[in-house]
Design an enzyme around this catalytic site. Sequence first.
Site, PDB file in Angstrom:
ATOM      1  N   SER A  19      61.975  24.739  27.008  1.00 10.26           N
ATOM      2  CA  SER A  19      61.046  25.380  27.939  1.00 10.26           C
ATOM      3  C   SER A  19      59.651  24.799  27.724  1.00 10.26           C
ATOM      4  O   SER A  19      59.442  23.968  26.845  1.00 10.26           O
ATOM      5  CB  SER A  19      61.045  26.889  27.726  1.00 10.26           C
ATOM      6  OG  SER A  19      60.658  27.172  26.409  1.00 10.26           O
ATOM      7  N   ASP A  77      52.463  31.154  37.032  1.00  7.26           N
ATOM      8  CA  ASP A  77      52.649  29.878  37.720  1.00  7.26           C
ATOM      9  C   ASP A  77      52.109  29.917  39.149  1.00  7.26           C
ATOM     10  O   ASP A  77      51.704  28.896  39.692  1.00  7.26           O
ATOM     11  CB  ASP A  77      54.126  29.465  37.720  1.00  7.26           C
ATOM     12  CG  ASP A  77      54.469  28.680  36.459  1.00  7.26           C
ATOM     13  OD1 ASP A  77      53.688  27.772  36.118  1.00  7.26           O
ATOM     14  OD2 ASP A  77      55.482  28.984  35.814  1.00  7.26           O
ATOM     15  N   ILE A 153      72.075  31.502  30.495  1.00 10.61           N
ATOM     16  CA  ILE A 153      73.030  32.326  31.265  1.00 10.61           C
ATOM     17  C   ILE A 153      72.334  32.907  32.496  1.00 10.61           C
ATOM     18  O   ILE A 153      72.869  32.908  33.600  1.00 10.61           O
ATOM     19  CB  ILE A 153      73.565  33.473  30.377  1.00 10.61           C
ATOM     20  CG1 ILE A 153      74.460  32.889  29.290  1.00 10.61           C
ATOM     21  CG2 ILE A 153      74.330  34.494  31.206  1.00 10.61           C
ATOM     22  CD1 ILE A 153      74.974  33.914  28.315  1.00 10.61           C
ATOM     23  N   LYS A 228      68.436   3.073  32.150  1.00  5.48           N
ATOM     24  CA  LYS A 228      69.553   3.735  31.476  1.00  5.48           C
ATOM     25  C   LYS A 228      69.695   5.181  31.979  1.00  5.48           C
ATOM     26  O   LYS A 228      70.787   5.650  32.300  1.00  5.48           O
ATOM     27  CB  LYS A 228      69.279   3.713  29.967  1.00  5.48           C
ATOM     28  CG  LYS A 228      70.357   4.335  29.129  1.00  5.48           C
ATOM     29  CD  LYS A 228      70.047   4.114  27.645  1.00  5.48           C
ATOM     30  CE  LYS A 228      70.945   4.941  26.756  1.00  5.48           C
ATOM     31  NZ  LYS A 228      70.555   4.852  25.355  1.00  5.48           N
ATOM     32  N   CYS A 385      35.952  42.634  35.369  1.00  4.21           N
ATOM     33  CA  CYS A 385      36.761  43.855  35.427  1.00  4.21           C
ATOM     34  C   CYS A 385      36.440  44.760  34.238  1.00  4.21           C
ATOM     35  O   CYS A 385      35.387  45.371  34.209  1.00  4.21           O
ATOM     36  CB  CYS A 385      38.237  43.514  35.561  1.00  4.21           C
ATOM     37  SG  CYS A 385      39.143  44.832  36.360  1.00  4.21           S
ATOM     38  N   GLY A 387      35.357  43.859  31.525  1.00  5.68           N
ATOM     39  CA  GLY A 387      34.089  43.307  31.023  1.00  5.68           C
ATOM     40  C   GLY A 387      32.900  43.879  31.789  1.00  5.68           C
ATOM     41  O   GLY A 387      31.842  44.163  31.219  1.00  5.68           O
ATOM     42  N   GLU A 409      39.082  55.760  30.536  1.00  6.18           N
ATOM     43  CA  GLU A 409      40.256  55.135  29.908  1.00  6.18           C
ATOM     44  C   GLU A 409      40.246  55.309  28.383  1.00  6.18           C
ATOM     45  O   GLU A 409      41.289  55.429  27.762  1.00  6.18           O
ATOM     46  CB  GLU A 409      40.271  53.629  30.271  1.00  6.18           C
ATOM     47  CG  GLU A 409      41.509  52.890  29.809  1.00  6.18           C
ATOM     48  CD  GLU A 409      41.503  51.412  30.232  1.00  6.18           C
ATOM     49  OE1 GLU A 409      40.512  50.942  30.843  1.00  6.18           O
ATOM     50  OE2 GLU A 409      42.508  50.730  29.941  1.00  6.18           O
ATOM     51  N   ARG A 466      42.226  50.344  37.528  1.00  8.23           N
ATOM     52  CA  ARG A 466      42.398  51.738  37.921  1.00  8.23           C
ATOM     53  C   ARG A 466      41.043  52.443  38.028  1.00  8.23           C
ATOM     54  O   ARG A 466      40.820  53.237  38.913  1.00  8.23           O
ATOM     55  CB  ARG A 466      43.268  52.427  36.864  1.00  8.23           C
ATOM     56  CG  ARG A 466      43.639  53.838  37.147  1.00  8.23           C
ATOM     57  CD  ARG A 466      44.828  54.267  36.296  1.00  8.23           C
ATOM     58  NE  ARG A 466      46.034  53.572  36.704  1.00  8.23           N
ATOM     59  CZ  ARG A 466      46.815  52.851  35.877  1.00  8.23           C
ATOM     60  NH1 ARG A 466      46.490  52.725  34.606  1.00  8.23           N
ATOM     61  NH2 ARG A 466      47.893  52.249  36.316  1.00  8.23           N
ATOM     62  N   HIS A 511      38.533  40.171  40.029  1.00  8.98           N
ATOM     63  CA  HIS A 511      38.885  39.032  39.176  1.00  8.98           C
ATOM     64  C   HIS A 511      38.572  37.713  39.886  1.00  8.98           C
ATOM     65  O   HIS A 511      39.443  37.170  40.577  1.00  8.98           O
ATOM     66  CB  HIS A 511      40.374  39.084  38.813  1.00  8.98           C
ATOM     67  CG  HIS A 511      40.705  40.172  37.851  1.00  8.98           C
ATOM     68  ND1 HIS A 511      40.596  40.016  36.490  1.00  8.98           N
ATOM     69  CD2 HIS A 511      41.108  41.443  38.051  1.00  8.98           C
ATOM     70  CE1 HIS A 511      40.934  41.141  35.889  1.00  8.98           C
ATOM     71  NE2 HIS A 511      41.241  42.026  36.818  1.00  8.98           N
ATOM     72  N   GLU A 513      38.427  34.826  38.748  1.00 10.83           N
ATOM     73  CA  GLU A 513      39.228  33.699  38.223  1.00 10.83           C
ATOM     74  C   GLU A 513      40.495  33.455  39.039  1.00 10.83           C
ATOM     75  O   GLU A 513      41.086  32.383  38.934  1.00 10.83           O
ATOM     76  CB  GLU A 513      39.572  33.934  36.745  1.00 10.83           C
ATOM     77  CG  GLU A 513      40.633  34.994  36.448  1.00 10.83           C
ATOM     78  CD  GLU A 513      40.087  36.416  36.359  1.00 10.83           C
ATOM     79  OE1 GLU A 513      38.985  36.678  36.870  1.00 10.83           O
ATOM     80  OE2 GLU A 513      40.797  37.286  35.777  1.00 10.83           O
TER      81      GLU A 513
END
Length: 541
Positions: A19, A77, A153, A228, A385, A387, A409, A466, A511, A513
């Site tokens: 991977s 990704d 699998i 090859k 956020c 931050g 929070e 939130r 965000h 970014e």
Amino acid sequence: MSKTKQHTKYIFVTGGVVSSLGKGIIASSIGALLESRGLKISLSKADPYINVDPGTMSPSQHGEVFVTDDGAETDLDLGHYERFTKANLSRSNSFSTGQIYDAVLNKERRGDYLGGTVMVVPHITSQIKEMIFKASENCDVSIIEIGGTIGDIEGQPFLESIRQIRYELGAQNVLCIHLTLVPYIAAAGELKTKPSQHSVKELRLLGVQPDILVCRVDRPLPEELKQKIALFCNVKREQVIEARDVDSIYKMPVILHGQGLDQTIVDCLNIWTRKPDLTPWFSIVERVENPQGECRIAVVGKYTEVKDSYKSIEESIFHAGLSNRLSIKVNYLDAAEINAQNAAATLADFAGIIVPGGFGDRGIEGKIAAIRYARESRTPFLGICLGMQLAAVEFARHVLLLSQANSFEFAPNSPHLVINLLAEQVGIVNKGGTMRLGAYPCHLSPDSKAFAAYGRKTISERHRHRYEFNNAYRQSFVENGMDFSGLSPDNNYVEIIELVDHPWFVGCQFHPELKSKPMAPHPLFSDFIKHVRRSSQANLV
Ligand code: GLN
């Protein structure tokens, strides 16, 4: 010659041997190359894991959660896909085995299968195909990356679906690109092709013959080895592509183009396109190679042990470095190790400080100490956020002198909840409520740093949180020098805060970014780095 109407073509990208070979970058680069030929592309990720909701997966295990405009919490990704291409991705561009089973089980419960026996083939594979086709609407070429490694699998139903799609649509409409590793074995002093042969054999056992092999190598892949590999893996020589380690992922499109990958792809798929125009990518490579100086910034966060947890932030900083012609060294500091006593000494060497988003209370006080240092030392600061929320808490504590100020929070019983649930949210949250996710519009006030960065009044940015700024504290914040330079169109939600009397101290509830690209660095990152550059002139060549 006019372009004839073509049906969607499919490119599947699989990975073999190990991977982390960089399938996402290869898939994204292929997308960029096809776009450079004027094709409309789409990029999707099929993930074999069983989780139904990537939003609840730990960033320290799985890297960051990427959020699309329509509020889907997806695999990181998709961030690469959006950075490399113009594709505007949505919920349908990311799906996991868990979501596929979930859909099939719901159908079964509804009686859609009329009591028939529900099986992996054909029911799961049909659902996979349905999701692939849905993700591929309205494009010329749909590129689908299959997560995991050949031999897992979990991946088998996906490969069986690819086999079926190719059987149904024909080889001219479906292409399989396999990314494999050709390791250098020091004891033998040689690059070895056997692992690639085995992984292609495994693919062929499942009925999928790869058309193009992209070989990851740490040194040049000699011509005779390419021949090859071609012979043993049953592909033509020009279908063996070398992907040598690069110092910047943004060189990949140009490198692959140099080996004719895009030409081979359009030949295999029998697509007519205009000549590729890679000018923007050549200019990125030129900028990557010729920075005018270097500077260091600190990201004070929580998930510092896994680099991918802050993938989009890292890329955004890099993009802003390119537009400011700087090579930026980013140090990830563990907020839990920073406190009021050591903050100045720890952070003094950095020309800018970012406090990124996050959940949970570990490192909260360290982040607040870092923010205080940035505010008092006039170091350029970007709070994202969480931050931004902590920048509000810091300001309340040390400027408004509300020493117990906090966010709901972390301290629901605090007398000064400057970050809280808004009244209209409380009901929703009690019902198992959920986050503000996806794109929301925001209005910027003129004469603000935010407006100077964006150069326009209305922006749209992506959210994943939130809690919100508590409007009861707006007036005292403003009276003490904090500007609310970005607000929701109904003025109810604070989206950007900034210090009036500071070179550059900006916090945003969204965000940024998630929307930065190498060719179009995000305005907030770009202006942040511009001020970093100003305050660290000494390091420029
Ligand atoms: N934990 C905070 C919230 O839920 C911030 C979230 C974040 O930074 N993405 O509001």
